[in-house]
Design an enzyme around this catalytic site. Structure first.
Site, mmCIF file in Angstrom:
data_model
loop_
_atom_site.group_PDB
_atom_site.id
_atom_site.type_symbol
_atom_site.label_atom_id
_atom_site.label_comp_id
_atom_site.label_asym_id
_atom_site.label_seq_id
_atom_site.Cartn_x
_atom_site.Cartn_y
_atom_site.Cartn_z
ATOM 1 C CG ASP A 40 -1.970 1.081 1.112
ATOM 2 O OD1 ASP A 40 -2.466 1.535 2.155
ATOM 3 O OD2 ASP A 40 -2.278 1.494 -0.025
ATOM 4 C CB SER A 41 0.427 4.532 -1.620
ATOM 5 O OG SER A 41 -0.856 4.772 -1.024
ATOM 6 C CG PHE A 100 -5.979 3.909 5.309
ATOM 7 C CD1 PHE A 100 -5.843 3.073 6.394
ATOM 8 C CD2 PHE A 100 -7.193 4.504 5.060
ATOM 9 C CE1 PHE A 100 -6.923 2.813 7.220
ATOM 10 C CE2 PHE A 100 -8.276 4.249 5.881
ATOM 11 C CZ PHE A 100 -8.148 3.407 6.958
ATOM 12 C CG ASP A 145 -5.026 6.620 -1.442
ATOM 13 O OD1 ASP A 145 -3.980 6.395 -0.816
ATOM 14 O OD2 ASP A 145 -6.103 6.042 -1.191
ATOM 15 C CD GLN A 165 -9.861 7.369 -1.381
ATOM 16 O OE1 GLN A 165 -10.935 7.369 -0.772
ATOM 17 N NE2 GLN A 165 -8.829 6.622 -1.003
ATOM 18 C CG ASP A 202 -6.112 -5.106 2.542
ATOM 19 O OD1 ASP A 202 -6.625 -4.328 1.710
ATOM 20 O OD2 ASP A 202 -5.882 -4.794 3.723
ATOM 21 C CB CYS A 243 -10.713 -25.986 10.437
ATOM 22 S SG CYS A 243 -9.214 -25.088 9.970
ATOM 23 C CB CYS A 293 -5.666 -24.941 9.899
ATOM 24 S SG CYS A 293 -5.979 -24.674 11.657
ATOM 25 C CB CYS A 352 -8.220 -27.426 13.357
ATOM 26 S SG CYS A 352 -8.978 -25.814 13.668
ATOM 27 C CG HIS A 404 -8.419 -21.447 13.152
ATOM 28 N ND1 HIS A 404 -8.960 -22.603 12.606
ATOM 29 C CD2 HIS A 404 -9.448 -20.590 13.326
ATOM 30 C CE1 HIS A 404 -10.264 -22.460 12.472
ATOM 31 N NE2 HIS A 404 -10.595 -21.250 12.899
HETATM 32 N N1 LIG Z 1 -10.348 1.317 5.483
HETATM 33 C C1 LIG Z 1 -10.044 0.710 4.255
HETATM 34 C C2 LIG Z 1 -8.772 1.167 3.650
HETATM 35 C C3 LIG Z 1 -7.575 0.497 3.957
HETATM 36 C C4 LIG Z 1 -6.401 0.887 3.359
HETATM 37 C C5 LIG Z 1 -5.116 0.196 3.759
HETATM 38 S S1 LIG Z 1 -4.879 -1.312 2.988
HETATM 39 C C6 LIG Z 1 -3.403 -1.843 3.723
HETATM 40 C C7 LIG Z 1 -3.192 -1.808 5.086
HETATM 41 C C8 LIG Z 1 -1.987 -2.281 5.611
HETATM 42 C C9 LIG Z 1 -1.005 -2.780 4.784
HETATM 43 C C10 LIG Z 1 -1.224 -2.791 3.424
HETATM 44 C C11 LIG Z 1 -2.430 -2.326 2.895
HETATM 45 C C12 LIG Z 1 -6.382 1.953 2.422
HETATM 46 N N2 LIG Z 1 -5.207 2.309 1.805
HETATM 47 C C13 LIG Z 1 -5.216 3.339 0.935
HETATM 48 N N3 LIG Z 1 -4.069 3.680 0.314
HETATM 49 N N4 LIG Z 1 -6.341 4.044 0.645
HETATM 50 C C14 LIG Z 1 -7.529 3.748 1.215
HETATM 51 O O1 LIG Z 1 -8.534 4.423 0.929
HETATM 52 C C15 LIG Z 1 -7.592 2.640 2.141
HETATM 53 C C16 LIG Z 1 -8.785 2.238 2.753
HETATM 54 ZN ZN LIG Z 2 -8.255 -24.478 11.960
#
Ligand SMILES: NCc1cc(CSc2ccccc2)c2nc(N)[nH]c(=O)c2c1
Ligand SMILES: [Zn+2]
Length: 370
Positions: A93-94, A97, A147, A189, A266, A304, A306, A309, A335
């Site tokens: 991720d950039s 957030f 972003d 967005q 994710d 499960c 895993c 389990c 798990h």
């Molecule tokens: N609440 C959802 C959410 C989560 C992430 C983070 S995803 C993440 C978290 C940790 C490690 C890697 C990716 C976001 N990342 C960016 N860049 N923009 C968003 O609008 C956004 C919205």
């Molecule tokens: Zn399990």
């Protein structure tokens, strides 16, 4: 722009689809859940554990790795894959957030984001170009544009200003990304305003990305609103490119978003909840510290297979949790991730056999305990 996405099958009765995303470190089968490994580790588990439970791709985070240990150090080790001993795909991720979650420590200008490190308060700055350069140094397979994530609720004017800035930053990110092997995804967005999001899709597709992410959801809005926007905007996102819903979600959220055409997910929920003793099972959630598990010889989930389990009882897992043993986090995380990754494997099979709508009904029918 050639798409890294291949569509294998489209459900006949909903927007769910089965596909794959080709990356430098391998091809990812979709729909896919991506375990979050913010600081170059998926907390509590090894890469071998991740492979055994079926993880195809994991997440890293530009902001966290930029402030510690630093992207230049990781570059000197040959990139994030070598540094953390994970040889399969990584999405980073950039940091957008995370930087905006720092709230008053952050100042946004046209140029980029000025913020203070949450570790030592030092003054830092990331432009869209910097965020691309950091992710190129990390060598991630899929990079995200910097972003601005709009809080919930936000006025239409706030949403317009922030979304327009994200669009200008996306253009700059695309121009800054020279290394063609790594994929670059744009982030949509627009707050809770579908018309702003529709405009953002158009502008990002005009610039041209390797995939498109729905950002700014799961930020406190009602689940129904999140799904309404997901449904409306997923239908506008290019069908021949990957669609990624960021930071989502519960098992129910995943089923509902796949039903509406999302490919990639994710969420910190399976890993964070595992450390807090909250376990996902085929019949619902289980809180391991509950006294009723004190002498229960059954595994967490009898459906499960895993590692946890197959080898441990609820009683033992409760004991580890009450004793604050490190092994508690490890076994609970194995798990929960196995549950999420296994749910996506069952979803992929249901779509292949064109019975996803039926799968969705059976999924809810089995969820008895809360
Ligand atoms: N609440 C959802 C959410 C989560 C992430 C983070 S995803 C993440 C978290 C940790 C490690 C890697 C990716 C976001 N990342 C960016 N860049 N923009 C968003 O609008 C956004 C919205
Ligand atoms: Zn399990």
């Amino acid at each position: 722009m050639t798409s890294p996405f291949t569509l294998h099958s489209q459900a006949s009765d909903c927007a769910a689809r089965r596909g794959e995303v080709r990356t430098l470190h391998g091809t990812v089968q979709t729909p896919v859940f991506m375990p979050v490994g913010t600081q170059a580790t998926v907390k509590g588990v090894t890469p071998e554990n991740l492979k055994e439970l079926g993880a195809q791709i994991i997440l890293g985070n530009t902001y966290h790795l930029y402030i510690r240990p630093g992207h230049e150090l990781i570059r000197s080790f040959g990139g994030l894959h070598k540094f953390m001993n994970w040889d399969q795909p990584i999405l980073t991720d950039s940091g957008g957030f995370q930087i905006f979650s720092l709230k008053d420590l952050t100042k946004i200008t046209e140029e980029g984001a000025a913020f203070k490190s949450h570790l030592d308060g030092s003054k830092l700055f990331l432009s869209p170009e910097d965020a691309v350069a950091v992710q190129e140094a990390l060598g991630s397979d899929i990079m995200m544009c910097l972003d601005t994530c709009i809080p919930y609720p936000a006025t239409r004017e706030e949403a317009i200003a922030s979304t327009d800035l994200t669009g200008r930053w996306a253009k700059r990110s695309r121009a800054a990304h020279k290394e063609r092997g790594q994929l670059l995804f744009g982030i949509i967005q627009g707050g809770m305003y579908p018309d702003l999001r529709a405009k953002a899709v158009e502008e990002l597709v005009e610039v041209g990305f390797d995939g498109y992410a729905l950002g700014g959801l799961s930020v406190g809005e009602p689940a129904e609103l999140m799904m309404e926007i997901t449904e409306e905007i997923a239908a506008l996102m290019p069908a021949d490119y990957p669609r990624y819903l960021m930071g989502v979600g519960t098992p129910e959220n995943l089923v509902e978003a796949v039903y509406r055409g999302i490919d990639m997910f994710d969420c910190v929920m399976p890993t964070r909840n595992a450390r807090n003793g909250m376990l996902f099972t085929s019949s619902g959630r289980l809180v391991i510290k509950n006294a009723r598990h004190q002498d229960d010889q059954r595994p967490v989930d009898e459906e499960c297979d895993c590692y946890t389990c197959r080898h441990y009882s609820r009683a033992y897992l409760r004991h580890l949790f009450m004793a604050r043993e490190i092994l508690s986090s490890q076994l609970n995380t194995i798990h929960n991730l196995h549950y999420y990754v296994g749910l996506m494997a069952r979803i992929r099979k249901a779509i292949e056999e064109d019975r996803f709508a039926q799968f969705r009904q059976e999924f809810y029918a089995k969820r008895t305990v809360e």
